[in-house]
Design a protein around this motif. Structure first.
Motif, PDB file in Angstrom:
ATOM      1  N   PRO A 104      40.233   9.418 -23.717  1.00 32.40           N
ATOM      2  CA  PRO A 104      39.840   9.330 -22.309  1.00 32.40           C
ATOM      3  C   PRO A 104      40.676   8.368 -21.474  1.00 32.40           C
ATOM      4  CG  PRO A 104      38.419   7.945 -23.606  1.00 32.40           C
ATOM      5  CD  PRO A 104      39.450   8.504 -24.551  1.00 32.40           C
ATOM      6  N   PHE A 105      41.991   8.382 -21.648  1.00 34.50           N
ATOM      7  CA  PHE A 105      42.828   7.460 -20.867  1.00 34.50           C
ATOM      8  C   PHE A 105      43.925   8.224 -20.142  1.00 34.50           C
ATOM      9  CE2 PHE A 105      41.152   5.012 -24.430  1.00 34.50           C
ATOM     10  CZ  PHE A 105      40.563   3.963 -23.758  1.00 34.50           C
TER      11      PHE A 105
ATOM     12  N   TYR B 241      36.520  13.618 -18.076  1.00 39.33           N
ATOM     13  CA  TYR B 241      36.262  12.197 -18.160  1.00 39.33           C
ATOM     14  C   TYR B 241      37.489  11.449 -18.687  1.00 39.33           C
ATOM     15  CZ  TYR B 241      34.563   7.633 -19.229  1.00 39.33           C
ATOM     16  OH  TYR B 241      34.428   6.269 -19.249  1.00 39.33           O
ATOM     17  N   SER B 242      38.040  10.580 -17.845  1.00 39.76           N
ATOM     18  CA  SER B 242      39.099   9.690 -18.324  1.00 39.76           C
ATOM     19  C   SER B 242      39.166   8.501 -17.377  1.00 39.76           C
ATOM     20  CB  SER B 242      40.456  10.401 -18.372  1.00 39.76           C
ATOM     21  OG  SER B 242      41.011  10.482 -17.072  1.00 39.76           O
ATOM     22  N   VAL B 243      39.749   7.412 -17.891  1.00 37.69           N
ATOM     23  CA  VAL B 243      39.887   6.229 -17.043  1.00 37.69           C
ATOM     24  C   VAL B 243      41.365   5.860 -16.952  1.00 37.69           C
ATOM     25  CG1 VAL B 243      37.586   5.328 -17.512  1.00 37.69           C
ATOM     26  CG2 VAL B 243      39.471   4.684 -19.005  1.00 37.69           C
TER      27      VAL B 243
ATOM     28  N   VAL C 232      42.418  21.203 -35.328  1.00 36.94           N
ATOM     29  CA  VAL C 232      42.150  19.877 -34.765  1.00 36.94           C
ATOM     30  C   VAL C 232      42.846  19.853 -33.414  1.00 36.94           C
ATOM     31  CG1 VAL C 232      42.437  17.377 -35.025  1.00 36.94           C
ATOM     32  CG2 VAL C 232      42.093  18.818 -37.069  1.00 36.94           C
ATOM     33  N   TYR C 233      42.173  19.301 -32.436  1.00 40.36           N
ATOM     34  CA  TYR C 233      42.743  19.335 -31.079  1.00 40.36           C
ATOM     35  C   TYR C 233      42.559  17.980 -30.422  1.00 40.36           C
ATOM     36  CZ  TYR C 233      44.084  21.481 -26.598  1.00 40.36           C
ATOM     37  OH  TYR C 233      44.734  21.828 -25.456  1.00 40.36           O
ATOM     38  N   PHE C 234      43.670  17.372 -30.024  1.00 37.84           N
ATOM     39  CA  PHE C 234      43.592  16.109 -29.275  1.00 37.84           C
ATOM     40  C   PHE C 234      43.753  16.431 -27.796  1.00 37.84           C
ATOM     41  CE2 PHE C 234      44.757  14.854 -33.524  1.00 37.84           C
ATOM     42  CZ  PHE C 234      44.048  13.664 -33.716  1.00 37.84           C
ATOM     43  N   GLY C 235      42.677  16.217 -27.042  1.00 38.50           N
ATOM     44  CA  GLY C 235      42.723  16.536 -25.613  1.00 38.50           C
ATOM     45  C   GLY C 235      42.336  15.322 -24.792  1.00 38.50           C
ATOM     46  N   GLY C 236      42.392  15.474 -23.504  1.00 39.38           N
ATOM     47  CA  GLY C 236      42.089  14.284 -22.700  1.00 39.38           C
ATOM     48  C   GLY C 236      41.721  14.591 -21.293  1.00 39.38           C
ATOM     49  N   GLY C 237      41.984  13.541 -20.531  1.00 43.00           N
ATOM     50  CA  GLY C 237      42.788  12.361 -20.781  1.00 43.00           C
ATOM     51  C   GLY C 237      44.233  12.721 -21.137  1.00 43.00           C
TER      52      GLY C 237
ATOM     53  N   GLY D 168      32.156  31.489 -30.920  1.00 46.90           N
ATOM     54  CA  GLY D 168      30.908  30.956 -31.466  1.00 46.90           C
ATOM     55  C   GLY D 168      31.074  30.185 -32.755  1.00 46.90           C
ATOM     56  N   ASP D 169      32.296  29.711 -33.052  1.00 46.94           N
ATOM     57  CA  ASP D 169      32.464  28.895 -34.256  1.00 46.94           C
ATOM     58  C   ASP D 169      31.955  27.476 -34.008  1.00 46.94           C
ATOM     59  OD1 ASP D 169      33.691  31.016 -35.530  1.00 46.94           O
ATOM     60  OD2 ASP D 169      35.688  30.461 -34.774  1.00 46.94           O
ATOM     61  N   LYS D 170      31.691  26.792 -35.109  1.00 48.46           N
ATOM     62  CA  LYS D 170      31.233  25.411 -34.981  1.00 48.46           C
ATOM     63  C   LYS D 170      32.395  24.502 -34.614  1.00 48.46           C
ATOM     64  CE  LYS D 170      27.805  25.821 -38.632  1.00 48.46           C
ATOM     65  NZ  LYS D 170      27.412  25.351 -39.959  1.00 48.46           N
ATOM     66  N   TYR D 171      32.099  23.514 -33.809  1.00 43.26           N
ATOM     67  CA  TYR D 171      33.120  22.492 -33.584  1.00 43.26           C
ATOM     68  C   TYR D 171      32.462  21.149 -33.343  1.00 43.26           C
ATOM     69  CZ  TYR D 171      32.241  23.909 -28.681  1.00 43.26           C
ATOM     70  OH  TYR D 171      31.666  24.253 -27.498  1.00 43.26           O
ATOM     71  N   LEU D 172      33.165  20.139 -33.813  1.00 47.27           N
ATOM     72  CA  LEU D 172      32.693  18.771 -33.600  1.00 47.27           C
ATOM     73  C   LEU D 172      33.607  18.142 -32.565  1.00 47.27           C
ATOM     74  CD1 LEU D 172      31.137  16.162 -34.355  1.00 47.27           C
ATOM     75  CD2 LEU D 172      32.815  15.803 -36.169  1.00 47.27           C
ATOM     76  N   GLY D 173      32.999  17.564 -31.555  1.00 45.72           N
ATOM     77  CA  GLY D 173      33.795  16.865 -30.552  1.00 45.72           C
ATOM     78  C   GLY D 173      33.511  15.381 -30.637  1.00 45.72           C
ATOM     79  N   VAL D 174      34.546  14.566 -30.822  1.00 44.99           N
ATOM     80  CA  VAL D 174      34.329  13.117 -30.868  1.00 44.99           C
ATOM     81  C   VAL D 174      35.073  12.448 -29.714  1.00 44.99           C
ATOM     82  CG1 VAL D 174      33.909  13.010 -33.363  1.00 44.99           C
ATOM     83  CG2 VAL D 174      36.255  12.788 -32.493  1.00 44.99           C
ATOM     84  N   GLY D 175      34.566  11.273 -29.361  1.00 45.65           N
ATOM     85  CA  GLY D 175      35.103  10.564 -28.203  1.00 45.65           C
ATOM     86  C   GLY D 175      34.149  10.729 -27.026  1.00 45.65           C
ATOM     87  N   PRO D 176      34.289   9.867 -26.017  1.00 47.54           N
ATOM     88  CA  PRO D 176      33.396   9.943 -24.870  1.00 47.54           C
ATOM     89  C   PRO D 176      33.463  11.314 -24.197  1.00 47.54           C
ATOM     90  CG  PRO D 176      34.972   8.136 -24.608  1.00 47.54           C
ATOM     91  CD  PRO D 176      35.309   8.811 -25.878  1.00 47.54           C
ATOM     92  N   ALA D 177      32.309  11.838 -23.813  1.00 45.61           N
ATOM     93  CA  ALA D 177      32.192  13.099 -23.074  1.00 45.61           C
ATOM     94  C   ALA D 177      32.563  14.340 -23.886  1.00 45.61           C
ATOM     95  CB  ALA D 177      33.023  13.075 -21.775  1.00 45.61           C
TER      96      ALA D 177
END
Lengths: 599, 377
Positions: free
Chosen positions: B9-10, B21-23, B55-60, B254-263
């Motif tokens: 989130p940056f 959401y990002s700062v 695996v997906y790194f998004g942002g931000g 409709g697959d499962k996914y886990l999202g970590v990090g704010p928002a």
């Protein structure tokens, strides 16, 4: 009889009638603390919120006092009056049941139009007027100015005006004494044939209709066989009594008394306000004068939002009619709106009240169509039909002429706003009848206007051009010929029956143009162009186009946030369910009220 | 099949249109990485033992972090969930971060797909959007990434910019084709609440968005990409055959996914969660092992509506048999009935065997159509 006083209260909305009435009940210990709710006389939620008494009620107080070195006890019957123009006939019947009236004027605001018209009614009925200056506790009270107005208006002595405050209770004792001392006791012959005036009725789901009356002559006892003169119906008096906070049954009531009768009547239609009650045997020779069949003056279609709710709507309307006989309705169908009812109302406020009661008491979602007044259409063969719906107008080539109802409108305002008010009334085809300065800066203007012209937003306009100062009252004075045309609205060539209006030909072009413009704002863009046209007969007089929408898709990155988007579309789905289909065009409900929102 | 989304989130600065959401501050960067690693630990059972396909790194702006930091998270995820061999591991990067050194460093991590936030190859567009890179930088970043072997490349573009025009948009598309970029995400400029863009438009500083312009540019996009042999596999996504984003596709299937990090949002097959959109609260919640998300458990109707909404946007369409089997006869009949007018009168939908698909014209009205196909309780 000499210790009975029957009186009503005349006041403008918000001038503190209900609060002051509460103080009278407190002072005479008519209600215990436990029973005390705020403004007990207004027991419908809706009434309490709007601060107006929609339907009149009555209550009996016992006032004990020491005077001339002896204890006296008086029966005071307060007959509450509805406070709005739509109910002026009911007001006149309540006034007819009294010998005196409290004229309550807000010391911070002065006399208002409605106060005046009801005051004139009371003076016409020879009521003793007790002027009361209320809200004296407020800092901005201007008692001397308002007293000037009152003295000018009723020609009383300045000292006769009682200063009071419903909030603090100040002056309440003086009011009670004045009621006893100034209002005459009822006259009448208890031994003459029974003659009682019905001034109100309420519906009770266990006991049926409870009719309220004032006896002018004779007496009535429980079990008597009585007749209602105007309807010709006969009943047995199952129960009679007087009105305390609740009902208090009695064996006999006599001339001068105010009371109630329960006689197994199921619907309010059988009990007409203003009707005379007498005995089947030994009836009175004539009915009490002033009875009228109340006729609805404003009509509108009411349709269920969800077409499946039609039967439920019917049931709700029937229930409403049980305690509101002035509401009329008959089935009607519209190509755009499906099945619904053509409803008749006493006026615009009455219409609003019915809409709100349908919503609150019956949880009914309804669409109300453009209201119109009741017209008289004469055919070339000389036959008159009452027209309650633009589509009910006889065919153009059979039509000789149309007449529309006219009103006598009384407007009281600060003199600064006379110009704009005059312009407004003249724009609405009004004719100035009179103009009187009540004080140096308050003026009373009387206009004759077509009723149809005040059905749309007249009151709102009046309020806004006078910065809220002008007050307004009207009564219907009769019918006059009018040059009316039916203005139709077409969407992609299809006539929308629910949007047709009858309108004066001189205003038709401008009105048609404004309707098209307003509808353009209200009809959402669709996948094709939508032509909005106003037409008189086959002639198109105005046109607007709602351009086709080019896209309706969220083309953005919303990642894993499926929820938000789903909720958005679910909301759209709900909104669409409330749309109506005219040909291939989807029309939101707000469009059906477009005409009311023209500026 | 399961996915992991990591929200970084940056940003250096907030773009005018962005409401993710990002700062734009450097505070708490290290704490956030620690918290994300800890959150992985806390929620290690979320996927019910399924291994990670994506695996997906998004942002931000994930490219703000040194590739080494990213690799730490990948290794942690592998340890906790297991990443299947050949899994798609994507990192979103902004052109200004993409240089030789950075790319070399990234090459040594497990990241095998790069998504570059180009948005436009035109400087006026970029200024309008509030981006900090230039058109030249955007192009050199693309070129450099390809040179360094990131063929599995995606770029983001934005169309429907009021100050821009069709010509500029066309040249943006042509740039993608010129570099033979495998994957393109093309978004219509959308005015979101709480964004600078909305404020500018309201104050009259910017022209409002013109739907007609956006529609025209979307049509141009569809036809150009089709000509060039791309699959229009989702409303906003195009790829050369075989190169769709596996991660994003899993959202729509409709697959499962886990999202970590704010928002960040998660889906476990039955309920959706979204983490608190506040950096400090997020870090605190993870530290104290307190709940950090809101949750919505989906009803049958909601699942059906989501399926209709997401599947309709894809080239795989709505599988009518699946609707019948998973949601039942009532939903199936409802769907068939509501779809009819769109097929017959308006040619917005087409039925292909047992699949309900948007026509090209229908793609312009996907929202309207899916909401019409929804079930209302």
């Amino acid at each position: 009889m000499k210790n009975i006083r029957n009186f009503c209260i005349i006041a403008h909305i918000d001038h503190g009638k209900s609060t002051l009435a509460d103080r009278l009940l407190d002072y005479t210990e008519t209600i215990s603390e436990r029973e005390k709710k705020e403004q007990v006389l207004d027991d419908m939620d809706l009434e309490r919120e709007r601060g107006i008494t929609i339907k009149s009620h009555a209550i009996q107080m016992i006032y004990k006092r020491e005077a001339h070195n002896r204890n006296e006890s008086f029966v005071l019957n307060l007959i509450d009056t509805p406070g709005h123009v739509d109910f002026s006939y009911e007001v006149s019947r309540s006034i007819a049941a009294c010998e005196g009236a409290l004229l309550i004027v807000d010391a911070t605001q002065g006399i208002q139009a409605q106060t005046i018209s009801n005051l004139y009614l009371a003076i016409d009925h020879d009521l003793e007027i007790i002027p009361v200056l209320n809200k004296m506790d407020l800092d901005n009270a201007m008692p001397e100015d308002v007293k000037d107005q009152i003295v000018d208006l009723i020609g009383c002595d300045r000292e006769d005006i009682i200063e009071a405050s419903g909030k603090t209770g100040y002056g309440v004792d003086k009011i009670l004494d004045a009621i006893v001392e100034r209002i005459p006791s009822p006259t009448g012959d208890p031994d003459a044939p029974l003659q009682a005036l019905i001034f109100d009725s309420v519906f009770n789901s266990y006991r049926g209709i409870i009719a309220y009356f004032r006896i002018f002559n004779g007496r009535i006892s429980k079990g008597d066989l009585v007749k209602f003169v105007a309807t010709g119906k006969e009943y047995e008096a199952d129960e009679i009594g007087v009105l305390k906070l609740g009902l208090q049954s009695k064996k006999t009531l006599a001339a001068g008394d105010v009371g109630y009768i329960i006689s197994g009547i199921k619907t309010s239609k059988e009990v007409k306000v203003g009707d005379t009650v007498t005995h089947v045997k030994n009836p009175c020779s004539e009915a009490i004068s002033g009875f009228e069949h109340v006729k609805p003056m404003v009509f509108a279609g009411i349709y269920p939002v969800d077409a499946d709710d039609y039967e439920e709507l019917r049931a709700s309307m029937e229930k409403l009619q049980l305690n509101d006989a002035s509401l009329t309705f008959e089935p009607e169908s519209s190509a755009a709106l499906g099945f619904g009812f053509r409803c008749g109302f006493l006026g615009l406020l009455h219409m609003e009240i019915i809409q709100e009661r349908l919503d609150r008491e019956f949880d009914m979602d309804v669409i109300t169509t453009v209201p119109n007044v009741s017209y008289k259409a004469y055919t070339t063969k000389g036959v008159m039909t009452e027209v309650h719906n633009p589509s009910g107008l006889p065919d153009q080539n059979l039509l000789d002429h149309i007449e529309e109802p006219y009103i006598h409108a009384q407007i009281i305002s600060k003199s600064d706003y006379v110009g704009p008010i005059m312009n407004l009334c003249i724009d609405r085809r009004g004719e100035l009848k009179n103009q009187v300065y009540l004080t140096s800066d308050r003026v009373e203007i009387t206009f004759e206007l077509p009723l149809a012209e005040i059905v749309f937003d007249f009151y709102d306009k009046l309020k806004s051009i006078s910065k809220g100062y002008a007050s307004f009252d009207y009564h219907v004075v009769g019918y006059k010929p009018a040059k009316l045309v039916r203005l139709d609205i077409l969407l992609n060539g299809e006539r929308v029956d629910a949007l047709s209006t009858l309108i004066h030909s001189a205003n038709a072009y401008q009105f048609g143009r404004r309707m098209c413009e307003k509808l353009k704002e209200l009809i959402p863009r669709q996948q094709f162009d939508v032509a909005i046209q106003a037409a008189i007969g086959a002639k198109i007089i105005a046109r607007e186009t709602v351009k086709a929408v080019r896209k309706d898709v969220t083309a953005k990155c919303y990642g894993g946030d499926i929820t938000r988007k789903r909720k958005l579309l679910e909301k759209q789905k709900k909104g669409k369910k409330r749309m109506r289909q005219v040909g291939n065009v989807e029309v939101p409900q707000s469009a059906f009220l477009a005409v009311l929102k023209l500026d | 099949m399961a996915g992991l989304y990591v929200h970084i989130p940056f940003c250096r600065q907030k773009c005018h249109y962005c409401n993710f959401y990002s700062v734009a501050s450097g505070k708490f960067r290290d704490e956030t990485i620690d918290a994300i690693v800890n959150e992985l630990e806390i929620r290690k059972d979320y996927l019910g033992g399924e291994r990670l396909n994506t695996v997906y790194f998004g942002g931000g702006t994930p490219s703000l972090f040194a590739p080494g930091k990213i690799q730490e998270i990948i290794l942690k995820a592998d340890k906790l969930f297991g990443i299947v061999p050949g899994a798609e591991i994507t990192l979103e990067a902004n052109p200004e971060d993409i240089g030789s050194t950075w790319l070399d460093a990234l090459k040594s991590t497990s990241v095998n797909r790069l998504s570059i936030g180009v948005q436009s190859f035109n400087n006026a567009d970029l200024r309008y959007l509030g981006r900090i890179h230039t058109a030249e930088k955007a192009e050199s970043a693309v070129r450099l990434a390809l040179e360094k072997g990131f063929e599995n490349l995606s770029v983001d573009l934005i169309f429907g910019i009021p100050a821009s025009d069709d010509k500029i948009w066309e040249s943006n598309i042509l740039k993608v084709l010129q570099y033979n970029i495998r994957h393109l995400s093309a978004y219509a400029l959308t005015v979101e609440p709480g964004t600078a863009l909305r404020l500018f438009i309201r104050k009259g500083k910017y022209q409002p968005v013109d739907e007609d312009q956006a529609a025209g540019q979307f049509e141009m996009l569809m036809s150009r990409m089709k000509q060039a042999g791309y699959d229009h596999y989702e409303i906003s996504n195009f790829c050369l055959p075989g190169h769709c984003s596996k991660h994003n596709t899993s959202y729509w299937t409709g697959d499962k996914y886990l999202g970590v990090g704010p928002a960040a949002h998660s889906y476990d097959g039955n309920s959706r969660q979204w983490n608190v959109a506040n950096l400090k609260k997020y870090i605190e919640a993870v530290e104290k092992n307190e709940p950090l998300s809101e949750k919505e458990t989906l009803t049958g109707t909601q699942k059906y509506n989501e399926y209709v909404m997401t599947a309709l946007r894809t080239m795989w369409g709505i599988d009518l048999e699946k609707v019948k089997n998973e949601f039942g006869e009532d939903f199936y009949l409802h769907l068939i009935k509501e779809a009819k007018p769109f097929e017959n009168n308006q040619h917005l939908l087409k039925k292909n065997q047992r699949i309900l698909l948007l026509t090209d014209r229908g793609k312009l009205f996907a929202d309207k159509i899916s909401s019409a196909l929804f079930w209302n309780d």
